[in-house]
Write an enzyme that holds these catalytic residues in place. Sequence first.
Site, PDB file in Angstrom:
ATOM      1  N   LYS A  36       0.818  -1.214   0.000  1.00  0.00           N
ATOM      2  CA  LYS A  36       0.000   0.000   0.000  1.00  0.00           C
ATOM      3  C   LYS A  36       0.850   1.261   0.000  1.00  0.00           C
ATOM      4  CE  LYS A  36      -3.892  -2.161   2.428  1.00  0.00           C
ATOM      5  NZ  LYS A  36      -4.818  -2.059   3.569  1.00  0.00           N
ATOM      6  N   LYS A  65     -14.314   3.762  -4.513  1.00  0.00           N
ATOM      7  CA  LYS A  65     -13.864   4.648  -3.439  1.00  0.00           C
ATOM      8  C   LYS A  65     -12.358   4.576  -3.286  1.00  0.00           C
ATOM      9  CE  LYS A  65     -14.405   1.443   0.462  1.00  0.00           C
ATOM     10  NZ  LYS A  65     -12.983   1.456   0.842  1.00  0.00           N
ATOM     11  N   LYS A  94     -14.375  -2.848   2.902  1.00  0.00           N
ATOM     12  CA  LYS A  94     -13.209  -2.782   2.030  1.00  0.00           C
ATOM     13  C   LYS A  94     -12.184  -1.818   2.613  1.00  0.00           C
ATOM     14  CE  LYS A  94     -15.040  -5.459  -1.142  1.00  0.00           C
ATOM     15  NZ  LYS A  94     -16.157  -5.944  -0.324  1.00  0.00           N
ATOM     16  N   ASP A  95     -10.908  -2.086   2.334  1.00  0.00           N
ATOM     17  CA  ASP A  95      -9.822  -1.304   2.914  1.00  0.00           C
ATOM     18  C   ASP A  95      -9.961   0.187   2.608  1.00  0.00           C
ATOM     19  OD1 ASP A  95      -8.838  -4.119   2.257  1.00  0.00           O
ATOM     20  OD2 ASP A  95      -7.316  -3.422   3.644  1.00  0.00           O
ATOM     21  N   ARG A  96      -9.525   0.986   3.556  1.00  0.00           N
ATOM     22  CA  ARG A  96      -9.547   2.438   3.368  1.00  0.00           C
ATOM     23  C   ARG A  96      -8.436   2.882   2.432  1.00  0.00           C
ATOM     24  NH1 ARG A  96      -8.952   5.866   8.681  1.00  0.00           N
ATOM     25  NH2 ARG A  96     -11.139   5.275   8.889  1.00  0.00           N
TER      26      ARG A  96
END
Length: 384
Positions: A36, A65, A94-96
Amino acid sequence: MSELPASSETCTSHTPALRGDCPSPWGEPLARAQLKATPDDFQVVEVMGFEPSGEGEHLWLWVEKCGLNTDAVAADIAQRLGLSRQALSYSGMKDRHARTQQWFSVHWPAGAGTANAGVWSLGDEWLPQDSSNAQYRVLKQARSNRKLRRGAHAANQFVITLRQLSFIGAATRELLDERLATIAVHGVPNYIGDQRFGHGGRNIDQGLRLLAERRAGQRRRRDQRESIWLSALRSALFNRVLAARVSNQSWASYLVGDVLQLDGRGSFFQPTNDDASWPERLSAGLIHPTGPMPGAGEAAVHDAVAALEAQTLAPWQQIIDDLAAIGLPNQRRSLRLCAPDLSAQWLADDSLRLSFSLPCGAFATALLASSIDLEESPHALFAE
């Protein structure tokens, strides 16, 4: 399936007695890499397995998003539509710190209220309209006769780019490629990832505190995060059983008394002598052994598996009793996680892109950690 070698890799732990180690059957990580580095390096697309019906009182919104968690998007959509937060639902978190696409559903009968009620009228513009990277947009909308419920989707598709990759010791690109090929064939232990436990294991600490207060008869203001804390406790207990079965090399094979799960589905069964096909299906990764998510009710396992789980979880029997007293059901979860479509693309000597699909509820980090020691960007840690 042949016996799988066991070695160990360690999970960071704030509560080491409960969290413990997460051994891997494939040996120590061969490389280190950054996860990430940017949101586009972690892309997730939700796969429902079915389409909206096209009619009904629920409006489904297909949302992209970035930089926002799922609940924040739901709250913002509700506010813009002038509806209560309870009118919005979704299947999965879902991951930020990622770029993700998923469905949201809105209970919003067509034609109710004003002329535009029941229709998303803001197009596909990014919201909020500012210079931040925390935005979302609605890419399409459809009507459905059902609301989205948690866990309704079949899978998630991942495209993950690892940066600043460096090999550990004498490891090479060829060895890492071989490890990934092995994982594509045999899978990995289906550990529940650190995201569930919170930064520094704080969700476990909060869960233990909550149980202790309930046991002591102390009344406290209800916190909407309680389900997260209790889930963290059950997840840690599951990981302990899975770790024990990785250590004795039975995480991907049958032990007497096992309950088996169909791959990617919630269906469970106990094999019988009348069914001659299940050993081959187990070897092929179509069914898997399971471990406990402890709670109320008798465990479905027996014989060797029941003894192993009882022995492994004995130090935390009080926690299990407290979870049962609250009324959380005794459930099962697959011990093995398969990704037969796993593919790898080297972008540079230090950049690797991995593509794969995982069933609902599985953690991509569990797959990656069996090969690579992951370092997340500080702003990305435990974002969801």
